[in-house]
Design a protein around this motif. Sequence first.
Motif, PDB file in Angstrom:
ATOM      1  N   TYR B 101      58.613 -21.892  23.379  1.00 48.06           N
ATOM      2  CA  TYR B 101      58.099 -21.406  22.100  1.00 48.06           C
ATOM      3  C   TYR B 101      58.244 -19.891  21.994  1.00 48.06           C
ATOM      4  O   TYR B 101      58.184 -19.195  23.012  1.00 48.06           O
ATOM      5  CB  TYR B 101      56.610 -21.763  21.966  1.00 48.06           C
ATOM      6  N   PRO B 102      58.401 -19.375  20.779  1.00 46.96           N
ATOM      7  CA  PRO B 102      58.424 -17.916  20.622  1.00 46.96           C
ATOM      8  C   PRO B 102      57.044 -17.324  20.903  1.00 46.96           C
ATOM      9  O   PRO B 102      56.023 -17.892  20.490  1.00 46.96           O
ATOM     10  CB  PRO B 102      58.814 -17.723  19.154  1.00 46.96           C
ATOM     11  N   LEU B 103      56.993 -16.232  21.629  1.00 45.36           N
ATOM     12  CA  LEU B 103      55.720 -15.533  21.838  1.00 45.36           C
ATOM     13  C   LEU B 103      55.209 -15.047  20.490  1.00 45.36           C
ATOM     14  O   LEU B 103      55.949 -14.407  19.734  1.00 45.36           O
ATOM     15  CB  LEU B 103      55.929 -14.310  22.748  1.00 45.36           C
ATOM     16  N   PRO B 104      53.943 -15.327  20.164  1.00 51.97           N
ATOM     17  CA  PRO B 104      53.416 -14.801  18.899  1.00 51.97           C
ATOM     18  C   PRO B 104      53.077 -13.313  19.012  1.00 51.97           C
ATOM     19  O   PRO B 104      52.960 -12.782  20.117  1.00 51.97           O
ATOM     20  CB  PRO B 104      52.146 -15.630  18.690  1.00 51.97           C
ATOM     21  N   ALA B 105      52.941 -12.670  17.867  1.00 51.69           N
ATOM     22  CA  ALA B 105      52.482 -11.278  17.851  1.00 51.69           C
ATOM     23  C   ALA B 105      51.063 -11.216  18.402  1.00 51.69           C
ATOM     24  O   ALA B 105      50.248 -12.097  18.122  1.00 51.69           O
ATOM     25  CB  ALA B 105      52.508 -10.746  16.428  1.00 51.69           C
ATOM     26  N   THR B 106      50.771 -10.209  19.225  1.00 50.89           N
ATOM     27  CA  THR B 106      49.435 -10.116  19.810  1.00 50.89           C
ATOM     28  C   THR B 106      48.769  -8.769  19.533  1.00 50.89           C
ATOM     29  O   THR B 106      47.904  -8.329  20.276  1.00 50.89           O
ATOM     30  CB  THR B 106      49.473 -10.349  21.338  1.00 50.89           C
ATOM     31  N   ASP B 107      49.186  -8.095  18.468  1.00 45.86           N
ATOM     32  CA  ASP B 107      48.456  -6.875  18.125  1.00 45.86           C
ATOM     33  C   ASP B 107      47.212  -7.262  17.315  1.00 45.86           C
ATOM     34  O   ASP B 107      47.091  -8.377  16.804  1.00 45.86           O
ATOM     35  CB  ASP B 107      49.348  -5.880  17.367  1.00 45.86           C
ATOM     36  N   LEU B 108      46.269  -6.337  17.242  1.00 46.93           N
ATOM     37  CA  LEU B 108      44.991  -6.639  16.578  1.00 46.93           C
ATOM     38  C   LEU B 108      45.193  -7.025  15.119  1.00 46.93           C
ATOM     39  O   LEU B 108      44.378  -7.763  14.546  1.00 46.93           O
ATOM     40  CB  LEU B 108      44.050  -5.438  16.679  1.00 46.93           C
ATOM     41  N   ALA B 109      46.305  -6.558  14.526  1.00 50.42           N
ATOM     42  CA  ALA B 109      46.570  -6.903  13.130  1.00 50.42           C
ATOM     43  C   ALA B 109      46.741  -8.407  12.946  1.00 50.42           C
ATOM     44  O   ALA B 109      46.627  -8.921  11.828  1.00 50.42           O
ATOM     45  CB  ALA B 109      47.814  -6.165  12.638  1.00 50.42           C
ATOM     46  N   ALA B 110      46.999  -9.125  14.073  1.00 56.11           N
ATOM     47  CA  ALA B 110      47.151 -10.585  13.989  1.00 56.11           C
ATOM     48  C   ALA B 110      45.808 -11.288  13.795  1.00 56.11           C
ATOM     49  O   ALA B 110      45.757 -12.485  13.530  1.00 56.11           O
ATOM     50  CB  ALA B 110      47.828 -11.107  15.262  1.00 56.11           C
ATOM     51  N   ILE B 111      44.716 -10.546  13.932  1.00 54.91           N
ATOM     52  CA  ILE B 111      43.372 -11.138  13.855  1.00 54.91           C
ATOM     53  C   ILE B 111      42.763 -10.920  12.472  1.00 54.91           C
ATOM     54  O   ILE B 111      42.597  -9.773  12.043  1.00 54.91           O
ATOM     55  CB  ILE B 111      42.440 -10.492  14.915  1.00 54.91           C
ATOM     56  N   ASP B 112      42.439 -12.000  11.799  1.00 57.73           N
ATOM     57  CA  ASP B 112      41.687 -11.926  10.544  1.00 57.73           C
ATOM     58  C   ASP B 112      40.262 -12.373  10.843  1.00 57.73           C
ATOM     59  O   ASP B 112      39.982 -13.565  10.955  1.00 57.73           O
ATOM     60  CB  ASP B 112      42.335 -12.825   9.491  1.00 57.73           C
ATOM     61  N   ARG B 113      39.366 -11.407  10.994  1.00 59.16           N
ATOM     62  CA  ARG B 113      38.016 -11.756  11.476  1.00 59.16           C
ATOM     63  C   ARG B 113      37.276 -12.674  10.508  1.00 59.16           C
ATOM     64  O   ARG B 113      36.331 -13.356  10.906  1.00 59.16           O
ATOM     65  CB  ARG B 113      37.212 -10.495  11.766  1.00 59.16           C
ATOM     66  N   ASP B 114      37.685 -12.681   9.236  1.00 58.34           N
ATOM     67  CA  ASP B 114      37.019 -13.547   8.263  1.00 58.34           C
ATOM     68  C   ASP B 114      37.401 -15.017   8.441  1.00 58.34           C
ATOM     69  O   ASP B 114      36.786 -15.896   7.842  1.00 58.34           O
ATOM     70  CB  ASP B 114      37.374 -13.106   6.838  1.00 58.34           C
ATOM     71  N   ALA B 115      38.406 -15.248   9.281  1.00 54.35           N
ATOM     72  CA  ALA B 115      38.898 -16.627   9.431  1.00 54.35           C
ATOM     73  C   ALA B 115      37.977 -17.487  10.292  1.00 54.35           C
ATOM     74  O   ALA B 115      38.116 -18.709  10.322  1.00 54.35           O
ATOM     75  CB  ALA B 115      40.307 -16.614  10.031  1.00 54.35           C
ATOM     76  N   ALA B 116      37.053 -16.867  11.035  1.00 52.86           N
ATOM     77  CA  ALA B 116      36.164 -17.647  11.907  1.00 52.86           C
ATOM     78  C   ALA B 116      34.867 -16.882  12.117  1.00 52.86           C
ATOM     79  O   ALA B 116      34.836 -15.650  12.043  1.00 52.86           O
ATOM     80  CB  ALA B 116      36.845 -17.924  13.252  1.00 52.86           C
ATOM     81  N   PRO B 117      33.769 -17.604  12.408  1.00 49.53           N
ATOM     82  CA  PRO B 117      32.467 -16.934  12.600  1.00 49.53           C
ATOM     83  C   PRO B 117      32.298 -16.375  14.009  1.00 49.53           C
ATOM     84  O   PRO B 117      31.346 -15.645  14.274  1.00 49.53           O
ATOM     85  CB  PRO B 117      31.465 -18.058  12.350  1.00 49.53           C
ATOM     86  N   LEU B 118      33.224 -16.721  14.906  1.00 52.79           N
ATOM     87  CA  LEU B 118      33.041 -16.405  16.322  1.00 52.79           C
ATOM     88  C   LEU B 118      34.388 -16.040  16.936  1.00 52.79           C
ATOM     89  O   LEU B 118      35.401 -16.698  16.661  1.00 52.79           O
ATOM     90  CB  LEU B 118      32.451 -17.645  17.024  1.00 52.79           C
ATOM     91  N   TRP B 119      34.368 -14.983  17.742  1.00 52.75           N
ATOM     92  CA  TRP B 119      35.566 -14.546  18.451  1.00 52.75           C
ATOM     93  C   TRP B 119      35.168 -14.246  19.894  1.00 52.75           C
ATOM     94  O   TRP B 119      34.028 -13.862  20.160  1.00 52.75           O
ATOM     95  CB  TRP B 119      36.163 -13.294  17.780  1.00 52.75           C
ATOM     96  N   ILE B 120      36.110 -14.417  20.800  1.00 54.27           N
ATOM     97  CA  ILE B 120      35.815 -14.118  22.200  1.00 54.27           C
ATOM     98  C   ILE B 120      36.666 -12.928  22.632  1.00 54.27           C
ATOM     99  O   ILE B 120      37.845 -12.836  22.290  1.00 54.27           O
ATOM    100  CB  ILE B 120      36.064 -15.361  23.086  1.00 54.27           C
ATOM    101  N   VAL B 121      36.023 -12.008  23.346  1.00 50.90           N
ATOM    102  CA  VAL B 121      36.690 -10.794  23.800  1.00 50.90           C
ATOM    103  C   VAL B 121      36.559 -10.742  25.319  1.00 50.90           C
ATOM    104  O   VAL B 121      35.447 -10.783  25.848  1.00 50.90           O
ATOM    105  CB  VAL B 121      36.042  -9.534  23.172  1.00 50.90           C
ATOM    106  N   ALA B 122      37.669 -10.703  26.023  1.00 51.34           N
ATOM    107  CA  ALA B 122      37.637 -10.707  27.487  1.00 51.34           C
ATOM    108  C   ALA B 122      38.206  -9.396  28.001  1.00 51.34           C
ATOM    109  O   ALA B 122      39.260  -8.952  27.558  1.00 51.34           O
ATOM    110  CB  ALA B 122      38.446 -11.880  28.030  1.00 51.34           C
ATOM    111  N   GLN B 123      37.501  -8.794  28.943  1.00 52.99           N
ATOM    112  CA  GLN B 123      37.915  -7.491  29.456  1.00 52.99           C
ATOM    113  C   GLN B 123      38.363  -7.604  30.909  1.00 52.99           C
ATOM    114  O   GLN B 123      37.602  -8.047  31.764  1.00 52.99           O
ATOM    115  CB  GLN B 123      36.744  -6.497  29.328  1.00 52.99           C
ATOM    116  N   ALA B 124      39.616  -7.254  31.151  1.00 59.45           N
ATOM    117  CA  ALA B 124      40.158  -7.192  32.519  1.00 59.45           C
ATOM    118  C   ALA B 124      39.978  -8.509  33.281  1.00 59.45           C
ATOM    119  O   ALA B 124      39.716  -8.499  34.485  1.00 59.45           O
ATOM    120  CB  ALA B 124      39.551  -6.015  33.289  1.00 59.45           C
TER     121      ALA B 124
END
Lengths: 265, 265
Positions: B101-124
Amino acid sequence: MPRQITAFSNPLVKQVRGLREKKNRRADGQFVAEGLRILTEAREMGRLPQILFFAEGTRHPLLDALIATTEAAGGDVVETNADILGKLTSKDNPQTAVGVYPLPATDLAAIDRDAAPLWIVAQALRDPGNIGTILRTGDAVGAGGLILIDDCADPFSFEAVRASMGAIFTQRIAAARWEAFQPWLRSGPAQLVGTSLQTSHDYRDPCYEKPVFILVGNEQAGLPEAYEQECDLLVKIPMLGKADSLNAAVATAVMAYEVINQWRS
Amino acid sequence: MPRQITAFSNPLVKQVRGLREKKNRRADGQFVAEGLRILTEAREMGRLPQILFFAEGTRHPLLDALIATTEAAGGDVVETNADILGKLTSKDNPQTAVGVYPLPATDLAAIDRDAAPLWIVAQALRDPGNIGTILRTGDAVGAGGLILIDDCADPFSFEAVRASMGAIFTQRIAAARWEAFQPWLRSGPAQLVGTSLQTSHDYRDPCYEKPVFILVGNEQAGLPEAYEQECDLLVKIPMLGKADSLNAAVATAVMAYEVINQWRS
């Protein structure tokens, strides 16, 4: 005084290296745990290694305490080099201390259900990382231990011991066939709770009554239907997306925290 | 019509086998997913492989559908043998279908925060299995996706994709340094929730307000103190035993289910 071993051909090094295989762990009645922190936790639980390896030149108050108590108990303390220590553990990132411990008894008689309000029962779990992670979670939720049903991965494998982060020493472990577990379970108080996709009963609705036994099924197949029918409660963790199941260790933790949260309220 | 490849020396086989390494995934802009079930879930999400390998002699309605839609979209469909399929995936237990599969774009612009009530952020996060398991949990709790902060394991590695059980296709994935994540987070509504050992604030007490961003720290070190200070809420999951922390993927799931349980009540 610790003795020194610096030759990879040393018979003790070979024997301990062999403990990476289950058949050798069974034959020798021993398993290996790594890392000063985890070995110290074991010591605080009164569990001392029969053999303790540490890296030459390492000085740490916890290591000194571990060496002293191991020697006082008649254990074999071995100073070695980082290279051999790395080979004992087959890790890129070798620990400064490695302990060899006697395998505990794992028959159901080792379980005193009155010792804890919560127990975890895993059926045919194949991933040793999941087993170790479930042990770690069991410790966190105050469970008494883990009962392994049917053919599970070995909880005393390197990978499971590592993932348990020391809980291999705090959690009781038993292994049994379902046919033996069933009469044992019903010989005393028990609420057997299974998570299932075959029910619409939300996992937050029931009243959980001590002692609770959370039953988790195989990673691919889940619980056999006959086992589900033996449960006192079958509950469902909601799945809001496309997937129909959680990782087995994750499902166990979500379930276990709900149970203890009810009791904490 | 599918073409046939049965030689391990075939350049396409070599290229796809190379995708086990991150540098090749980056250079080629591709990643690999395995298993008919997961490839079918991807197809149902509108994600088709650029290259589809399947084992000769395999017949299954889902495989037929996958072949037909992949060909219709101009993808390369390759019939091969189980031996080569096994080599593409480096597994003892090769799947009947492998997709590139093609790698999707992974910059923050790919995230529409209104699309979901919950997001997970993982550090290191360093363990690709943890990243895949967190993606799988994210799907289950209706999260929008996973934002990887600082140096994390690659979510498109074989191990992470496998552990995600298809959630690699349902969850948005972004990667950013903390310095870039912070202003992006604060450019819109967000409740940043960190789990910490440095607080006595029970994770069941706060009122979680959409959109919630659950922040998880590194497996060994947890969150840096400076990151904790940026959180809107710091909460603690109770630990009743000897251990002082949970597995990172387990902690994420326990936290995420509490958040959605509040909203379900």
